[in-house]
Scaffold this motif. Structure first.
Motif, short mmCIF file in Angstrom:
data_model
loop_
_atom_site.label_atom_id
_atom_site.label_comp_id
_atom_site.label_asym_id
_atom_site.label_seq_id
_atom_site.Cartn_x
_atom_site.Cartn_y
_atom_site.Cartn_z
N ALA A 85 -7.38 6.66 9.61
CA ALA A 85 -6.72 7.08 10.90
C ALA A 85 -7.64 6.43 12.10
CB ALA A 85 -6.62 8.60 11.21
N ARG A 86 -8.84 6.36 11.88
CA ARG A 86 -9.63 5.89 12.94
C ARG A 86 -9.80 4.20 12.91
NH1 ARG A 86 -13.97 9.33 15.21
NH2 ARG A 86 -12.10 10.32 15.98
N GLU A 87 -9.59 3.90 11.52
CA GLU A 87 -9.93 2.31 11.33
C GLU A 87 -8.82 1.27 11.36
OE1 GLU A 87 -13.05 1.72 8.70
OE2 GLU A 87 -14.11 3.38 9.14
N ILE A 88 -7.65 2.03 10.92
CA ILE A 88 -6.67 0.99 10.65
C ILE A 88 -5.60 1.33 11.68
CG2 ILE A 88 -4.94 0.32 9.04
CD1 ILE A 88 -7.71 -0.15 7.90
N ARG A 89 -4.96 0.33 12.37
CA ARG A 89 -3.92 0.53 13.22
C ARG A 89 -2.75 1.54 12.65
NH1 ARG A 89 -2.17 -3.43 16.53
NH2 ARG A 89 -3.94 -4.94 16.09
N PRO A 90 -2.20 2.45 13.66
CA PRO A 90 -1.32 3.26 13.13
C PRO A 90 -0.04 2.62 12.19
CG PRO A 90 -2.02 4.04 15.09
CD PRO A 90 -2.42 2.67 14.94
N ASP B 213 0.36 1.60 19.30
CA ASP B 213 -1.01 2.20 18.92
C ASP B 213 -1.50 3.21 19.81
OD1 ASP B 213 -1.04 0.57 16.92
OD2 ASP B 213 -2.43 -0.87 17.96
N TRP C 14 -7.11 -4.63 16.74
CA TRP C 14 -6.85 -3.50 17.39
C TRP C 14 -8.38 -3.05 17.68
CZ3 TRP C 14 -7.04 1.58 14.21
CH2 TRP C 14 -6.76 2.91 14.93
N PRO D 215 -8.41 4.15 18.06
CA PRO D 215 -7.83 4.92 18.69
C PRO D 215 -8.49 5.10 20.20
CG PRO D 215 -9.07 6.01 17.11
CD PRO D 215 -9.30 4.81 16.86
#
Lengths: 505, 491, 160, 208
Positions: B103-108, C158, D201, D204
């Motif tokens: 969840a933190r490292e791969i784009r959603p 994103d 990317w 977040p």
């Protein structure tokens, strides 16, 4: 097994026998960590662990005396590689000395750490508990692998203790400590272990030596012997002694632990194991390993004493004294005579008690007036009479004068050397060493008691915190006490010697 | 169902991998975890069954109902049951571990794709391991390779693309060599089923002198050595492990290269046979011995100089794969046992270490070694994990790593290869140096950083399982009887 | 890729699509008796969209084979294949043992089902291969202008 | 005839390596595949030839063109091809360069590639010494009792398909084909994952 306590639906706790002390110490470790937020409870757990542990060792001793064979299968890691435990005389010598002094050491630690308001105390007590667990495990290990495993665990868990202050000096000292100990154990002890297993096909200790009936070239056996002895760098035989003075940076209770109770004794205990139960006296004599050991020991005794003479830092002087005194044990077990062996093994206990007194003394001096150099100790005996009296007793024991413990073991060593055909050299070394010991201890006492206090320091009694004083008084009393009553230790040492050399002593 | 297990342990993850892209993100993760849990349970069951079989027998499964050599068959014996259990177990733990990390490292929008590819890779590796057919091995090797390239390339930094690309080039080279090996083998024997090829060799021993067979073996060895990053063919590995997303690193480092090593064992012992190693092409054995020993020494030596934790661990893997191959070169029961044990032991230790690196990336946003500073205070459990796993890497007694070294040393002495002992010891010492550096930072560095909490439990728990395995496998010999029996069966 | 300027090329490309696709289906069906099968058929099927993309512009081709159609088709073909295999397994045979689908031991019936199974998996192969080839082409050939827009949309997604 | 085709193949391969114009190189590779297809047909492997024509000459070429469309027509990098300079010479050059940049590898990628190709060729030539001739009835793959013979004899009866290749691919070795289909799926999925939203990317938005 008589006296078994059936608990928890048939779990035979007493059947664990020699496995109990290490397990109890591990429980203590868990308790210390669990009580990390409540210092009083944490220290209480530490003390309780030490006490229970000593009681357990005494219980084992009693049952051993009663003639019971106590063993616990433990874990089998692989065929020929087991963590199994057995009670025997040699192990009991080490276990009794270590677990007994441990209580005092814990008591002293509590006083010292609180007085200094040291940080990271939970880590300190946790590592302490792990260290005693390792010592107990090593003492009762029934094979060379167990001894090696606990030896390594002890190296690793004392490292956080040595580096405790985390100052640059502490880091440097700790680095040297671990480098030497770990390097020797990986580079020498481990290949020695491989070699022994390859030669004998087993690592289980045997009364006459597990290598006794093994057909192998003398050269290979000597190589294995050297690998094992120097691999156990904790015995501080020259030239692998450098870690000991380096580790002086540690807090005093740790120094006491390293130098008197656990670490160095682990080394000499390991060598004794190797001599009696891996090689056995016969093989030792056949391949000439006994003379080799005696030579190394004599060399270490003399040279280390000479170095000690030149040290001004009190703890460093004590460290070199330790290096030299440890080799008495190596000398004793290497002599190849019953009396020598008894003297060497007794010296494990005698030196431990005396040296712990000396270290407690040095620590108390540091606590009370922040002095670390011999040259600063003028007149201090008047301010700290109890501490310095205890210190004096310890020093006398080091020299080997009555009425202290050191006299007893040295007496046996002299008898052992006299029985040896080439004993003259050894005797000369013993005498020289006693003189050297006197030469570096007596000036300290003279300064402390007979020189005036330097101008500008107020007189008056100013002892260290009471737990420290209590602990060092007890160890000093113990030093005298062991002169008067060393029966159990002597019996055990005699049992080892008897098994190795027959009746002659 | 029990009879269908060999197919199901592969098909269930594959099925889930195909369903995951069609599912929502939350459901996708559940599918991944469920599929891998089922696969793990199946593999454990297979391990138990395989271990209960009498010597020389194996669980066979004819795919499509066509018995080998006409069809493709799956063969489960002790050796690959051991590897399968390791693979599915680690995959399941990583699946649990990776939810927060990805969840933190791969784009959603790419997360479900990532899960799918991850499952495919797990299934691919398991397929390589379970199969009894050399061409089927290649097919699953392709699945495992392509997925690995992209799992690496999905790292957050731009360099990840380059790392994935260089692995793509070298990995394809290796795969091509393996394919050439398969082609030569088929040309000389006319069959693709491993057992059938071995039977041909037993019938016509003069084949061992055929240049086609020798070329085949050389191609297999070089191709698989490339895939397993055996020194000096390890060039792709450090970049790949360092740049990949954390979950990829954990899984790749714990499993991928070992599967290639397993394939080499399978090809060398089951397909070509022990006699070929001894008499047919002994030079390959010697070459492997030299390569394994150099890997064992050079890997940790290179690791000492690294500043990035993941890169450091990658170089340490270069060394550790040497242990896995050493048994093949030593070629006796004890040596093989040591190497087989290392399949599990190293998976546990290296998996745990990469979990620490992943936790670091999760909390600190960096994997620099310096970021370990004060870990002991911030995250004591993670620091303990680091300690235990590092001790196992060094081979401290009572940890799993010691058993590997013990058996390898015994094997070396037995084989008369005395020179291997100093190699093992030097490697332990070098490993101790970098392990010490990590632990020094974690426990004894001056504490000046801000106090942050540990990673969430969903990440901590699976990694602690791996750490516990380092200890449990060191004291309770769970894998030992299987490894020993597998070693004896191969010889 | 931009469309060509030639109206004739664009027209012919558009008109040939159904013929190419018909030929692809023929190749698929013909696999039993001669060269051909799902793989080749799938490639040829995809080439009809490739031709559209090459001749009439990327956007035109993509509209004919949009991602929201191709993306689910990608795994679908494999699922058909796997599904047939699993169905055989559940019917009591081995994985992919098409004959077991018959549910009877009569060799004649089993042979029929073998045949159906074979056709079924070929269809599966064709679905995945054609979707994959078209996807590969459209992803690789995506013009920079469109790429920039996709990037922007992606980054917005994103952020959301 | 085969010899002629093989000679042209080698020439085309060299041309593809030497050409700086990537579009041209892609076209040359297309021609290469077409010739390969011809070669397969000459060996009576019609299925393989057909596939090669459709995939190798057709779709692969288009995909290469698409890639060229992305990265530009000209190859970048040093202009000298590895064949013009002897390998040892290049090695010496690299030694010299190494003195200036210690992080540089001992062998350049090109020299490495040349070495790998040379060694592989040597191994293949060595392996060819004992190879059976094409179509040799005594070859292990063609002997009576071999798997291939089994397929030829029993395939129509087993599966009802006239073309033996199809049952081998779809039935006897159907599991391999399933694997290959999954490979295709994987490849497409991977390309989608890497290329769709290719902008990097940065994680977040909330601070870690």
């Amino acid at each position: 097994m008589s006296g078994a306590v059936p608990l928890l639906g048939g779990l035979d706790l007493a059947g664990l026998g020699p496995g109990l002390p290490p397990l109890v110490c591990l429980l203590g470790l868990l308790g210390v960590v669990a009580a990390r937020r409540r210092p009083n409870l944490r220290e209480g757990v530490s003390l309780a662990t030490a006490g229970v542990n000593f009681a357990l060792v005494l219980w084992l001793y009693a049952r051993h005396r009663a003639g019971e064979t106590l063993a616990w299968e433990g874990f089998s890691l692989a065929p020929g590689l087991a963590l199994s435990f057995r009670v025997d005389a040699l192990g009991l010598v080490f276990a009794l000395v270590a677990s007994g002094l441990w209580i005092l050491n814990t008591l002293y630690s509590i006083g010292y750490m609180r007085a200094h308001d040291e940080p990271r105390q939970t880590r300190f007590y946790a590592c302490f508990a792990l260290a005693i667990a390792a010592v107990m495990g090593a003492a009762f290990s029934a094979n060379l692998f167990g001894l090696f495993a606990f030896y390594e665990v002890l190296s690793l868990c004392t490292y956080p203790l040595v580096i405790h202050a985390q100052t640059p000096a502490a880091r440097a000292g700790a680095r040297k400590y671990l480098t030497l100990l770990l390097g020797a154990s990986i580079g020498l002890l481990l290949p020695g272990l491989f070699l022994v297993y390859h030669l004998a096909g087993t690592l289980d200790f045997a009364p006459g030596g597990l290598l006794a009936g093994v057909a192998a070239a003398d050269g290979t056996l000597v190589l294995a012997f050297l690998l094992l002895v120097y691999g156990m760098a904790k015995c501080a035989a020259l030239p692998l002694h450098g870690w000991l003075p380096a580790a002086m940076v540690a807090p005093t209770p740790v120094s006491a632990l390293l130098h008197a109770v656990a670490v160095v004794k682990m080394g000499v205990f390991g060598v004794s194991r190797v001599v009696f139960h891996v090689f056995g006296p016969e093989t030792m004599a056949r391949i000439g390993a006994d003379d080799l050991l005696v030579g190394v020991a004599c060399f270490t005794i003399v040279v280390a004493s000479l170095i000690a003479l030149a040290q001004d830092d009190l703890k460093r002087r004590l460290a070199y004294s330790t290096v030299s005194q440890l080799s008495y044990v190596l000398l004793g077990v290497g002599l190849g005579t019953g009396a020598g062996a008894v003297g060497g093994l007794l010296h494990i206990g005698m030196h431990a008690t005396s040296k712990i007194t000396l270290f407690f003394g040095a620590g108390a001096i540091y606590l009370a007036c922040h002095k670390t150099r011999v040259s600063e100790l003028d007149g201090i005996g008047r301010r700290m009479p109890i501490t310095l009296t205890a210190f004096a007793i310890g020093a006398l024991s080091m020299i080997g004068l009555p009425p202290t413990a050191g006299f007893v073991s040295k007496l046996f060593l002299v008898r052992g050397a006299a029985a040896d055909p080439a004993g003259a050299v050894v005797l000369a070394v013993l005498v020289a060493s006693a003189l050297l010991n006197a030469a570096y201890f007596l000036p300290i006492l003279w300064r402390a008691f007979f020189r005036p206090l330097p101008a500008g320091t107020e007189a008056g009694v100013h002892e260290a915190p009471w737990p420290c004083v209590l602990a060092l008084s007890l160890t000093a009393l113990g030093t005298v006490g062991l002169f008067l009553g060393h029966g159990p230790l002597l019996d055990l040492a005699r049992a080892v010697a008897h098994a190795a050399f027959g009746g002659a002593e | 169902m029990d009879a269908q297990l060999p197919a199901l342990v592969i098909v269930v993850p594959l099925l889930a991998a195909l369903l995951v892209p069609l599912a929502g993100r939350r459901a996708a993760w559940g599918l991944v975890a469920l599929a891998l849990l089922l696969a793990f349970a199946g593999c454990v069951r297979l391990l138990v069954r395989a271990h209960a079989l009498p010597e020389g027998e194996a669980i066979r499964y004819a795919l499509g109902g066509w018995a080998a050599p006409v069809g493709i068959e799956y063969v489960v014996d002790r050796l690959n049951a051991l590897v399968l259990t390791m693979l599915s177990g680690v995959a399941f733990l990583v699946a649990l571990w990776m939810r927060r990390s990805t969840a933190r490292e791969i784009r959603p929008p790419a997360v479900t794709g990532y899960y799918s590819v991850f499952l495919l890779m797990a299934a691919g590796l398991m397929g390589i391991t379970i199969t009894g057919d050399v061409f089927n091995l290649y097919v699953f090797l392709e699945i495992a390779s392509i997925t690995a390239y992209v799992l690496i390339a999905m790292g957050r930094r731009r360099q990840a693309l380059y790392a994935g690309y260089s692995y793509l080039i070298l990995g394809s080279l290796g795969a091509t060599f393996i394919l050439l090996g398969i082609g030569h083998l088929y040309m000389a024997t006319g069959t693709l089923a491993m057992a059938d090829i071995a039977a041909v060799f037993a019938r016509e021993p003069q084949l061992y002198d055929s240049s086609v067979i020798r070329t085949a073996f050389a191609f297999f060895t070089v191709g698989l050595a490339l895939k397993m990053a055996l020194f000096p063919l390890h060039g792709w590995q450090p970049g790949a492990y360092a740049e990949a997303p954390s979950a990829t690193s954990v899984f790749l480092a714990a499993t991928a290269t070992k599967v290639s090593a397993y394939a080499l064992y399978r090809v060398a012992f089951t397909v070509f046979g022990v006699r070929f190693l001894e008499t047919g092409l002994p030079v390959v054995r010697d070459a492997l011995l030299v390569m394994a020993c150099s890997a064992i020494v050079v890997g940790p030596l290179l690791a000492i100089r690294q500043h990035d934790l993941k890169r450091l661990l990658a170089y340490s893997s270069v060394g550790q794969i040497g242990y896995v191959v050493l048994g093949l070169a030593l070629h006796n029961a004890d040596g093989l046992t040591g190497s087989f044990l290392h399949f599990w032991n190293h998976a546990a230790a290296k998996g745990a270490l990469f979990c620490v690196a992943g936790a670091l990336a999760y909390r600190a946003g960096t994997t620099q070694v310096a970021a370990l500073k004060g870990l002991g205070r911030r995250a004591p459990l993670t620091a303990m994990l680091l300690t235990v796993a590092a001790c196992s890497m060094v081979g401290v007694p009572l940890t799993a790593g010691f058993l590997t070294k013990w058996y390898l040393a015994r094997g070396a002495l037995e084989a008369g290869q005395w020179a291997v002992i100093p190699v093992l010891l030097a490697s332990s010492l070098f490993t101790a140096v970098y392990a010490w550096r990590l632990l020094q930072l974690a426990w004894f560095a001056d504490e000046d950083g801000p106090v942050a909490e540990d990673v969430p439990w969903s990440m901590r728990a699976p990694s602690l399982v791996l750490g516990a395995a380092c200890l449990v496998l060191g004291v309770a010999p769970l894998a030992l009887p299987v490894a020993q029996a597998a070693a004896e069966a191969l010889l | 890729m931009r469309s060509t300027d030639s109206l004739i090329v664009r027209y012919i490309a558009r008109r040939s699509v159904p013929f190419i696709q018909l030929y692809a289906l023929y190749v698929l069906g013909h696999g039993e008796d001669g060269p051909g099968g799902g793989f080749q058929g799938g490639v040829i099927f995809a080439s009809s969209f490739v031709l559209l993309g090459l001749a009439n512009g990327w956007g035109y081709g993509r509209r004919a084979a949009p991602a929201r159609l191709l993306d689910p088709l990608l795994p679908l073909g494999c699922l058909i294949y796997l599904g047939i295999g699993l169905a055989a397994l559940l019917a009591g045979g081995a994985f992919l043992e098409y004959g077991a689908l018959a549910g009877s031991d009569d060799p004649e019936v089993r042979r029929h089902w073998h045949h159906y199974g074979l056709i079924g998996i070929e269809v599966g192969v064709m679905v995945t291969v054609s979707a994959a080839m078209a996807t590969l082409f459209f992803e690789m050939a995506r013009p920079a202008r469109v790429q920039a827009r996709v990037d922007r949309v992606g980054e917005e997604a994103d952020r959301a | 005839m085969e010899d002629l085709i093989l000679a042209i193949l080698v020439a085309l391969a060299l041309a593809a390596v030497r050409l700086k114009d990537l579009l041209g190189a892609a076209a040359v590779l297309g021609a290469y595949s077409l010739l390969m297809a011809l070669l397969w047909c000459r060996m009576n492997a019609l299925d393989v030839g057909f596939t090669e024509a459709a995939v190798g000459a057709g779709v692969s070429t288009v995909l290469l063109l698409a890639a060229v469309n992305r990265v530009g027509r000209r190859e970048q990098g040093p202009g000298v091809s590895p064949l013009l300079k002897p390998a040892l010479w290049r090695l010496a050059e690299h030694r010299a360069a190494l003195a200036e940049r210690p992080d540089r590898p001992l062998l350049s990628a090109r020299t490495m590639a040349l070495l790998v190709v040379g060694l592989t060729a040597a191994a293949l030539l060595y392996g060819a010494r004992d190879m059976p001739r094409i179509g040799d009835p005594a070859a292990p793959a063609n002997r009576a009792g071999s798997v291939a013979q089994h397929y030829l004899r029993h395939a129509p009866a087993d599966t009802g398909a006239a073309n033996v290749v199809t049952p081998v691919l779809g039935d006897y070795r159907g599991y391999d084909t399933m694997g290959e289909t999954i490979v295709i799926f994987t490849a497409a999925l991977c390309v989608v994952l890497v290329l769709r939203q290719a902008g990097r990317w940065r994680g977040p938005k909330e601070a870690p």
